[in-house]
Design a protein around this motif. Sequence first.
Motif, short mmCIF file in Angstrom:
data_model
loop_
_atom_site.label_atom_id
_atom_site.label_comp_id
_atom_site.label_asym_id
_atom_site.label_seq_id
_atom_site.Cartn_x
_atom_site.Cartn_y
_atom_site.Cartn_z
N GLY A 17 0.84 -1.19 -0.02
CA GLY A 17 -0.06 0.17 -0.18
C GLY A 17 0.58 1.48 0.00
N GLY A 18 2.19 1.02 0.38
CA GLY A 18 2.70 2.14 0.32
C GLY A 18 3.11 3.09 -0.74
N ARG A 19 3.18 2.45 -1.76
CA ARG A 19 3.29 3.10 -3.17
C ARG A 19 2.02 3.99 -3.58
NH1 ARG A 19 7.22 2.40 -7.03
NH2 ARG A 19 8.21 0.84 -5.74
N GLY A 70 -0.17 8.87 -4.76
CA GLY A 70 -1.50 9.88 -4.45
C GLY A 70 -0.67 11.13 -3.86
N LEU A 71 0.20 11.07 -2.91
CA LEU A 71 0.76 12.61 -2.44
C LEU A 71 1.51 12.94 -3.80
CD1 LEU A 71 2.26 11.72 0.84
CD2 LEU A 71 0.29 13.47 0.33
N ALA A 72 2.28 12.48 -4.33
CA ALA A 72 2.89 13.11 -5.53
C ALA A 72 1.91 13.50 -6.71
CB ALA A 72 3.90 12.08 -6.45
N ALA A 73 0.97 13.00 -6.86
CA ALA A 73 -0.12 13.64 -7.95
C ALA A 73 -0.84 14.89 -7.31
CB ALA A 73 -1.15 12.47 -8.23
N GLU A 91 11.37 16.55 -4.49
CA GLU A 91 12.12 15.47 -5.01
C GLU A 91 11.39 14.29 -4.44
OE1 GLU A 91 16.30 15.70 -3.83
OE2 GLU A 91 16.00 17.92 -3.69
N GLU A 92 11.63 13.20 -5.20
CA GLU A 92 11.00 12.01 -4.89
C GLU A 92 11.40 11.43 -3.55
OE1 GLU A 92 11.48 7.20 -6.27
OE2 GLU A 92 12.07 8.84 -7.74
N LYS A 93 12.65 11.69 -3.19
CA LYS A 93 12.90 11.21 -1.72
C LYS A 93 12.00 11.97 -0.61
CE LYS A 93 16.94 14.02 -1.35
NZ LYS A 93 18.41 14.18 -1.00
N THR A 94 11.75 13.35 -0.97
CA THR A 94 11.15 14.11 -0.14
C THR A 94 9.60 13.70 -0.14
OG1 THR A 94 12.27 15.98 -0.49
CG2 THR A 94 10.21 16.56 0.58
N LYS A 148 8.62 10.52 -0.69
CA LYS A 148 8.74 9.12 0.04
C LYS A 148 8.78 9.56 1.48
CE LYS A 148 11.34 5.87 -1.52
NZ LYS A 148 10.41 4.72 -1.96
N ALA A 149 9.43 10.46 1.85
CA ALA A 149 9.48 10.60 3.47
C ALA A 149 8.21 11.32 4.02
CB ALA A 149 10.70 11.72 3.89
N MET A 150 7.64 12.00 3.43
CA MET A 150 6.24 12.48 3.66
C MET A 150 5.17 11.37 3.90
SD MET A 150 6.07 16.03 1.46
CE MET A 150 5.21 17.23 2.45
N ALA A 151 5.19 10.51 2.80
CA ALA A 151 4.37 9.38 2.72
C ALA A 151 4.58 8.51 3.99
CB ALA A 151 4.50 8.62 1.33
N PHE A 152 5.73 8.23 4.09
CA PHE A 152 6.20 7.42 5.40
C PHE A 152 5.54 7.99 6.69
CE2 PHE A 152 9.15 6.20 9.04
CZ PHE A 152 9.08 4.81 8.67
N LEU A 153 5.78 9.24 6.87
CA LEU A 153 5.44 9.90 8.03
C LEU A 153 3.78 10.07 7.96
CD1 LEU A 153 7.92 12.90 8.30
CD2 LEU A 153 7.90 11.01 9.49
N LEU A 154 3.19 10.17 6.78
CA LEU A 154 1.59 10.23 7.00
C LEU A 154 1.33 8.72 7.04
CD1 LEU A 154 -0.99 11.87 6.42
CD2 LEU A 154 -0.58 11.23 3.84
N SER A 155 1.74 7.63 6.76
CA SER A 155 1.37 6.28 6.85
C SER A 155 1.59 6.09 8.41
CB SER A 155 2.41 5.57 6.26
OG SER A 155 2.05 4.09 6.33
N ALA A 156 2.51 6.60 9.10
CA ALA A 156 2.66 6.48 10.81
C ALA A 156 1.56 7.13 11.34
CB ALA A 156 3.99 7.00 11.17
N ALA A 157 1.22 8.24 10.80
CA ALA A 157 0.12 9.17 11.54
C ALA A 157 -1.40 8.14 11.11
CB ALA A 157 -0.16 10.51 10.76
#
Length: 197
Positions: free
Chosen positions: A134-136, A141-144, A152-155, A157-166
């Motif tokens: 589901g992470g991808r 979704g965030l990128a769109a 940047e893609e790494k940014t 990715k980090a935002m998605a990781f933190l949002l997933s933790a939330a």
Amino acid sequence: MQQRETRRSNRERSDATRTAILDAARALFVSRGYAETATPDIVAAAGLTRGALYHHFEDKKALFRAIVEREAREVAAMIEQLAGAPLPPREALLAGAAAYFDAMAVPGRVRLLLLDGPAVLGVTEMAALDAAHGGRTLEEGLAAAMAPHRLEEKTVKAMAFLLSAAFDRAALEIDAGAARADYAYAIDRLIDRLIAQ
């Protein structure tokens, strides 16, 4: 023709046995927890032999991993079903958030994915499972939704990781009795803040 039918029926029996083991183990892992569930209890609940269990799974941890993977796939499928509709990116993210909370409301799922999963399999393996299932979708979704900002893609990715933790933390709180509406509202506002940057 008969050989093909025999193979198919053998495969069907094997699949049915595997499913029976998974279902019995899931119920026990949810009610007792991983540590308090023994393999003899699992095979007894499934009405099978230990040989059948070990034919399909290397050990109890491999069985647990298969259950966690199945749960993660089901969560991802629910999210993609609702968020995959032709919606604008923001609305797709909000629909995905609602779908996540719906998926995590399935009894026992919070314990399997957010409590016992990390404890038994480790945080790294759970992160890999999340990324695979589901992470991808969340990253895309965030990128769109943030496309005009060209991060940047790494940014992203980090935002998605933190949002997933939330999302996970909110699911834990809701499972413990907190009002879903409060956390759903907070997550929606968080998404709006992220994509408005």
